[in-house]
Design a protein around this motif. Sequence first.
Motif, PDB file in Angstrom:
ATOM      1  N   HIS A 139       0.839  -1.203   0.000  1.00  0.00           N
ATOM      2  CA  HIS A 139       0.000   0.000   0.000  1.00  0.00           C
ATOM      3  C   HIS A 139       0.874   1.253   0.000  1.00  0.00           C
ATOM      4  CE1 HIS A 139      -3.556   2.414   0.614  1.00  0.00           C
ATOM      5  NE2 HIS A 139      -2.992   2.989   1.661  1.00  0.00           N
ATOM      6  N   ALA A 140       1.912   1.242   0.814  1.00  0.00           N
ATOM      7  CA  ALA A 140       2.838   2.380   0.862  1.00  0.00           C
ATOM      8  C   ALA A 140       3.508   2.578  -0.499  1.00  0.00           C
ATOM      9  CB  ALA A 140       3.882   2.172   1.951  1.00  0.00           C
ATOM     10  N   MET A 141       3.878   1.477  -1.140  1.00  0.00           N
ATOM     11  CA  MET A 141       4.484   1.578  -2.470  1.00  0.00           C
ATOM     12  C   MET A 141       3.529   2.239  -3.459  1.00  0.00           C
ATOM     13  SD  MET A 141       6.292  -2.171  -2.853  1.00  0.00           S
ATOM     14  CE  MET A 141       6.025  -2.125  -4.598  1.00  0.00           C
ATOM     15  N   ARG A 142       2.264   1.803  -3.433  1.00  0.00           N
ATOM     16  CA  ARG A 142       1.277   2.389  -4.349  1.00  0.00           C
ATOM     17  C   ARG A 142       1.102   3.887  -4.090  1.00  0.00           C
ATOM     18  NH1 ARG A 142      -1.177  -2.550  -3.393  1.00  0.00           N
ATOM     19  NH2 ARG A 142      -2.546  -1.699  -1.799  1.00  0.00           N
ATOM     20  N   LEU A 143       1.044   4.258  -2.811  1.00  0.00           N
ATOM     21  CA  LEU A 143       0.898   5.673  -2.474  1.00  0.00           C
ATOM     22  C   LEU A 143       2.100   6.491  -2.927  1.00  0.00           C
ATOM     23  CD1 LEU A 143      -0.689   5.437   1.084  1.00  0.00           C
ATOM     24  CD2 LEU A 143      -1.823   6.069  -1.059  1.00  0.00           C
ATOM     25  N   MET A 144       3.293   5.948  -2.748  1.00  0.00           N
ATOM     26  CA  MET A 144       4.504   6.663  -3.166  1.00  0.00           C
ATOM     27  C   MET A 144       4.567   6.791  -4.681  1.00  0.00           C
ATOM     28  SD  MET A 144       7.379   5.153  -0.639  1.00  0.00           S
ATOM     29  CE  MET A 144       7.055   5.001   1.093  1.00  0.00           C
ATOM     30  N   GLN A 145       4.184   5.725  -5.383  1.00  0.00           N
ATOM     31  CA  GLN A 145       4.173   5.803  -6.842  1.00  0.00           C
ATOM     32  C   GLN A 145       3.150   6.844  -7.315  1.00  0.00           C
ATOM     33  OE1 GLN A 145       3.457   1.613  -7.515  1.00  0.00           O
ATOM     34  NE2 GLN A 145       5.547   1.281  -8.217  1.00  0.00           N
ATOM     35  N   GLU A 146       2.002   6.852  -6.674  1.00  0.00           N
ATOM     36  CA  GLU A 146       0.967   7.827  -7.019  1.00  0.00           C
ATOM     37  C   GLU A 146       1.451   9.254  -6.742  1.00  0.00           C
ATOM     38  OE1 GLU A 146      -3.294   9.003  -5.152  1.00  0.00           O
ATOM     39  OE2 GLU A 146      -3.020   6.875  -5.612  1.00  0.00           O
ATOM     40  N   ALA A 147       2.088   9.450  -5.596  1.00  0.00           N
ATOM     41  CA  ALA A 147       2.615  10.778  -5.256  1.00  0.00           C
ATOM     42  C   ALA A 147       3.674  11.209  -6.263  1.00  0.00           C
ATOM     43  CB  ALA A 147       3.186  10.772  -3.837  1.00  0.00           C
ATOM     44  N   ASP A 148       4.524  10.272  -6.690  1.00  0.00           N
ATOM     45  CA  ASP A 148       5.539  10.598  -7.688  1.00  0.00           C
ATOM     46  C   ASP A 148       4.897  11.020  -9.006  1.00  0.00           C
ATOM     47  OD1 ASP A 148       7.619  10.080  -5.966  1.00  0.00           O
ATOM     48  OD2 ASP A 148       8.114   8.116  -6.810  1.00  0.00           O
ATOM     49  N   GLU A 149       3.858  10.308  -9.413  1.00  0.00           N
ATOM     50  CA  GLU A 149       3.171  10.648 -10.659  1.00  0.00           C
ATOM     51  C   GLU A 149       2.511  12.025 -10.564  1.00  0.00           C
ATOM     52  OE1 GLU A 149       3.297   9.053 -13.585  1.00  0.00           O
ATOM     53  OE2 GLU A 149       4.725   7.738 -12.575  1.00  0.00           O
ATOM     54  N   ILE A 150       1.889  12.298  -9.442  1.00  0.00           N
ATOM     55  CA  ILE A 150       1.256  13.611  -9.249  1.00  0.00           C
ATOM     56  C   ILE A 150       2.307  14.708  -9.247  1.00  0.00           C
ATOM     57  CG2 ILE A 150       0.017  15.048  -7.575  1.00  0.00           C
ATOM     58  CD1 ILE A 150      -1.540  12.470  -6.813  1.00  0.00           C
ATOM     59  N   ALA A 151       3.428  14.450  -8.569  1.00  0.00           N
ATOM     60  CA  ALA A 151       4.504  15.446  -8.522  1.00  0.00           C
ATOM     61  C   ALA A 151       5.045  15.719  -9.920  1.00  0.00           C
ATOM     62  CB  ALA A 151       5.613  14.973  -7.594  1.00  0.00           C
TER      63      ALA A 151
END
Length: 106
Positions: free
Chosen positions: A81-93
């Motif tokens: 779950h943390a990985m998915r959130l970090m990947q999502e945050a990277d994409e948004i950034a």
Amino acid sequence: MPKYDLESMRIAAGQVDKLKHEFDESKKKVTGFEHEKDNPFKGMTGADDAHGAVDDFKKGVHNEFDAGGAVMAGTANALRHAMRLMQEADEIAKDNITVHQDGRKA
């Protein structure tokens, strides 16, 4: 900005899953007396008490394996779950970054 390594997190989650599988396999090996013929206390005074004690012990060990397995499953899920959130945050950034070069938008 914090540093994180998604690949290491993925590997760790896989290792936790493997450990949970090993717990499940070990749990299967704690059997107690599956058949009355396996009971070494058969025919002795207090045999039923001994058989019950072994069965209670087996149930307790199985409960501990289940509890440990639940913690491991939760840990692996939390890592993913943390990985998915970090990947999502990277994409948004990446989508939100505007690069300025010499005062002009690049």
